[in-house]
Design a protein around this motif. Structure first.
Motif, PDB file in Angstrom:
ATOM      1  N   SER A   8       0.847  -1.193   0.000  1.00  0.00           N
ATOM      2  CA  SER A   8       0.000   0.000   0.000  1.00  0.00           C
ATOM      3  C   SER A   8       0.882   1.241   0.000  1.00  0.00           C
ATOM      4  CB  SER A   8      -0.932   0.007   1.222  1.00  0.00           C
ATOM      5  OG  SER A   8      -0.180  -0.012   2.426  1.00  0.00           O
ATOM      6  N   ALA A   9       0.382   2.305  -0.595  1.00  0.00           N
ATOM      7  CA  ALA A   9       1.138   3.556  -0.702  1.00  0.00           C
ATOM      8  C   ALA A   9       0.760   4.488   0.437  1.00  0.00           C
ATOM      9  CB  ALA A   9       0.857   4.226  -2.044  1.00  0.00           C
ATOM     10  N   ASN A  10       1.751   4.972   1.158  1.00  0.00           N
ATOM     11  CA  ASN A  10       1.491   5.965   2.194  1.00  0.00           C
ATOM     12  C   ASN A  10       1.565   7.348   1.560  1.00  0.00           C
ATOM     13  OD1 ASN A  10       1.993   7.901   4.425  1.00  0.00           O
ATOM     14  ND2 ASN A  10       1.901   6.041   5.677  1.00  0.00           N
ATOM     15  N   LEU A  11       0.445   8.022   1.497  1.00  0.00           N
ATOM     16  CA  LEU A  11       0.347   9.273   0.741  1.00  0.00           C
ATOM     17  C   LEU A  11       0.902  10.481   1.483  1.00  0.00           C
ATOM     18  CD1 LEU A  11      -3.137   8.809  -0.951  1.00  0.00           C
ATOM     19  CD2 LEU A  11      -0.871   8.126  -1.754  1.00  0.00           C
ATOM     20  N   LYS A  12       1.359  10.298   2.703  1.00  0.00           N
ATOM     21  CA  LYS A  12       2.127  11.365   3.361  1.00  0.00           C
ATOM     22  C   LYS A  12       3.553  11.412   2.804  1.00  0.00           C
ATOM     23  CE  LYS A  12       4.211  12.802   7.690  1.00  0.00           C
ATOM     24  NZ  LYS A  12       5.284  12.207   8.420  1.00  0.00           N
ATOM     25  N   ALA A  30      -0.096   3.960 -10.495  1.00  0.00           N
ATOM     26  CA  ALA A  30       1.172   3.276 -10.289  1.00  0.00           C
ATOM     27  C   ALA A  30       0.999   1.793  -9.969  1.00  0.00           C
ATOM     28  CB  ALA A  30       1.951   3.954  -9.167  1.00  0.00           C
ATOM     29  N   GLY A  31      -0.245   1.360  -9.821  1.00  0.00           N
ATOM     30  CA  GLY A  31      -0.509  -0.057  -9.588  1.00  0.00           C
ATOM     31  C   GLY A  31      -0.868  -0.431  -8.172  1.00  0.00           C
ATOM     32  N   PHE A  32      -0.907   0.535  -7.267  1.00  0.00           N
ATOM     33  CA  PHE A  32      -1.305   0.229  -5.890  1.00  0.00           C
ATOM     34  C   PHE A  32      -2.804  -0.041  -5.819  1.00  0.00           C
ATOM     35  CE2 PHE A  32       2.627   2.652  -5.124  1.00  0.00           C
ATOM     36  CZ  PHE A  32       3.255   1.830  -4.204  1.00  0.00           C
ATOM     37  N   LYS A  33      -3.190  -0.889  -4.879  1.00  0.00           N
ATOM     38  CA  LYS A  33      -4.596  -1.207  -4.653  1.00  0.00           C
ATOM     39  C   LYS A  33      -5.114  -0.640  -3.337  1.00  0.00           C
ATOM     40  CE  LYS A  33      -4.584  -3.659  -8.403  1.00  0.00           C
ATOM     41  NZ  LYS A  33      -5.179  -3.066  -9.640  1.00  0.00           N
ATOM     42  N   LEU A  52     -11.211   8.734  -2.646  1.00  0.00           N
ATOM     43  CA  LEU A  52     -11.010   7.294  -2.510  1.00  0.00           C
ATOM     44  C   LEU A  52     -11.862   6.521  -3.510  1.00  0.00           C
ATOM     45  CD1 LEU A  52      -9.699   5.016  -0.763  1.00  0.00           C
ATOM     46  CD2 LEU A  52     -11.740   5.168   0.689  1.00  0.00           C
ATOM     47  N   ASP A  53     -13.138   6.856  -3.578  1.00  0.00           N
ATOM     48  CA  ASP A  53     -14.056   6.153  -4.482  1.00  0.00           C
ATOM     49  C   ASP A  53     -13.665   6.345  -5.941  1.00  0.00           C
ATOM     50  OD1 ASP A  53     -15.482   5.250  -2.320  1.00  0.00           O
ATOM     51  OD2 ASP A  53     -17.079   6.752  -2.496  1.00  0.00           O
ATOM     52  N   ASN A  54     -13.283   7.569  -6.297  1.00  0.00           N
ATOM     53  CA  ASN A  54     -12.913   7.839  -7.690  1.00  0.00           C
ATOM     54  C   ASN A  54     -11.661   7.080  -8.108  1.00  0.00           C
ATOM     55  OD1 ASN A  54     -15.087   9.560  -7.967  1.00  0.00           O
ATOM     56  ND2 ASN A  54     -13.900  11.434  -7.740  1.00  0.00           N
ATOM     57  N   SER A  55     -10.779   6.825  -7.159  1.00  0.00           N
ATOM     58  CA  SER A  55      -9.531   6.121  -7.469  1.00  0.00           C
ATOM     59  C   SER A  55      -9.703   4.604  -7.513  1.00  0.00           C
ATOM     60  CB  SER A  55      -8.459   6.473  -6.441  1.00  0.00           C
ATOM     61  OG  SER A  55      -8.777   5.910  -5.173  1.00  0.00           O
ATOM     62  N   GLY A  56     -10.756   4.116  -6.861  1.00  0.00           N
ATOM     63  CA  GLY A  56     -10.962   2.671  -6.796  1.00  0.00           C
ATOM     64  C   GLY A  56     -10.062   1.974  -5.784  1.00  0.00           C
ATOM     65  N   GLY A 254      11.489   5.889  -7.987  1.00  0.00           N
ATOM     66  CA  GLY A 254      11.879   5.027  -6.871  1.00  0.00           C
ATOM     67  C   GLY A 254      11.138   3.717  -6.798  1.00  0.00           C
ATOM     68  N   LEU A 255      10.017   3.587  -7.470  1.00  0.00           N
ATOM     69  CA  LEU A 255       9.180   2.394  -7.351  1.00  0.00           C
ATOM     70  C   LEU A 255       9.758   1.160  -8.035  1.00  0.00           C
ATOM     71  CD1 LEU A 255       5.573   3.866  -7.740  1.00  0.00           C
ATOM     72  CD2 LEU A 255       6.649   2.960  -5.657  1.00  0.00           C
ATOM     73  N   VAL A 256      10.903   1.296  -8.712  1.00  0.00           N
ATOM     74  CA  VAL A 256      11.513   0.130  -9.365  1.00  0.00           C
ATOM     75  C   VAL A 256      11.840  -0.966  -8.352  1.00  0.00           C
ATOM     76  CG1 VAL A 256      12.422   1.438 -11.305  1.00  0.00           C
ATOM     77  CG2 VAL A 256      13.812   1.197  -9.249  1.00  0.00           C
ATOM     78  N   TRP A 257      12.018  -0.605  -7.088  1.00  0.00           N
ATOM     79  CA  TRP A 257      12.351  -1.610  -6.071  1.00  0.00           C
ATOM     80  C   TRP A 257      11.257  -2.661  -5.937  1.00  0.00           C
ATOM     81  CZ3 TRP A 257       9.445  -2.761  -1.793  1.00  0.00           C
ATOM     82  CH2 TRP A 257       8.463  -1.839  -1.404  1.00  0.00           C
ATOM     83  N   LEU A 258      10.020  -2.293  -6.222  1.00  0.00           N
ATOM     84  CA  LEU A 258       8.918  -3.247  -6.070  1.00  0.00           C
ATOM     85  C   LEU A 258       9.110  -4.463  -6.958  1.00  0.00           C
ATOM     86  CD1 LEU A 258       5.886  -0.830  -5.762  1.00  0.00           C
ATOM     87  CD2 LEU A 258       6.500  -2.616  -4.110  1.00  0.00           C
ATOM     88  N   ASP A 259       9.604  -4.274  -8.162  1.00  0.00           N
ATOM     89  CA  ASP A 259       9.873  -5.396  -9.057  1.00  0.00           C
ATOM     90  C   ASP A 259      11.223  -6.036  -8.767  1.00  0.00           C
ATOM     91  OD1 ASP A 259       7.463  -5.230 -10.526  1.00  0.00           O
ATOM     92  OD2 ASP A 259       8.271  -3.574 -11.719  1.00  0.00           O
TER      93      ASP A 259
END
Length: 262
Positions: A8-12, A30-33, A52-56, A254-259
């Motif tokens: 999950s992405a921390n939006l702070k 970016a692929g977060f759920k 939140l609702d608009n983003s799904g 920076g998100l390349v670390w996820l893969d």
């Protein structure tokens, strides 16, 4: 994001290149759920719910309110004997937002001990407040989590070890309270992250990540993330892993670390 773990992405901390109102959609793109955002209280609940609702996305976690940075209230007042009524009002706001956002967790912040208050009195106050808050949240579907934070970033914090946090949970005798196991804070305060994770796994409800010592994305510091994530998977962790780090450059780069690491 093909890992066996859920992130999950921390939006702070992430997508701060954008205004808050655009971060939900950016996280989804970016692929977060799921997302976390500690303090949504500056925005009306209905507005946050719409984002939140608009983003799904799923709203996973919020924190209890805190005071101004640099003050003894900057990590909340749950351990302050002279602020029990104020803590309860804060928690009522947190529960209102959590319920309105169908949020799974409230991080009940233990707080910084007031210098003039004895440790035992601060601890007793926190236990009583956690017990009370757990009763308020009973039946709401919201679980409370306590986090041990490191003494370098937050000097004077009452909860700096997993053992101390667990003492509060056990003393409060609440079944809807667990540990927020933050790998960055654990490494900074205690070290031996994998052993601590195994030791306290039965009580861990949520995990957060950042590398040590600079709180940047995994892969930029001293920790062996492939090993740590493998341990989590091996333990059978079914929860979410919150990305609560400061990107070295931009969030996207920076998100390349996820893969690479998960």
């Amino acid at each position: 994001m093909h890992s066996k773990l859920k992130f999950s992405a921390n939006l702070k901390w992430l997508f701060t290149e954008l205004p808050f109102e655009q971060r939900y959609d950016a996280a989804a793109a970016a692929g977060f759920k799921a997302v976390e955002f500690p303090w949504p209280y500056s925005w009306p609940l209905a507005e946050v719910r719409k984002l939140l609702d608009n983003s799904g996305l799923k709203q996973l976690l919020i924190n209890t309110p805190v005071g101004q940075p640099g003050t003894v209230k900057s990590s909340g007042q749950a351990c302050h004997p002279d602020s029990v009524a104020a803590f309860r009002a804060d928690f009522a706001s947190a529960l209102e937002y959590a319920s309105g956002l169908a949020c799974e967790f409230i991080h009940l912040q233990g707080g910084i001990k007031q210098p003039e208050v004895a440790d035992a009195q601060a601890f007793e106050t926190l236990v009583n407040n956690v017990s009370w808050a757990a009763e308020q949240a009973s039946g709401s579907g919201v679980t409370l989590v306590l986090e041990a934070v490191n003494h370098y970033d937050l000097p004077g914090s009452l909860l700096t070890t997993q053992a101390r946090s667990l003492q509060v949970i056990e003393a409060a005798s609440a079944t809807n309270v667990g540990l927020l196991f933050d790998i960055y804070h654990t490494q900074r305060s205690e070290g031996d992250v994998s052993a601590k994770m195994r030791q306290y796994f039965p009580y861990i409800k949520h995990v957060q990540v950042a590398d040590s010592p600079n709180r940047n994305e995994p892969g930029t510091g001293e920790l062996n993330w492939r090993y740590i994530f493998g341990e989590l998977i091996g333990l059978g962790y079914q929860g979410w892993v919150g990305c609560e780090y400061r990107p070295v450059t931009t969030t996207g780069d920076g998100l390349v670390w996820l893969d690479q690491l998960s």
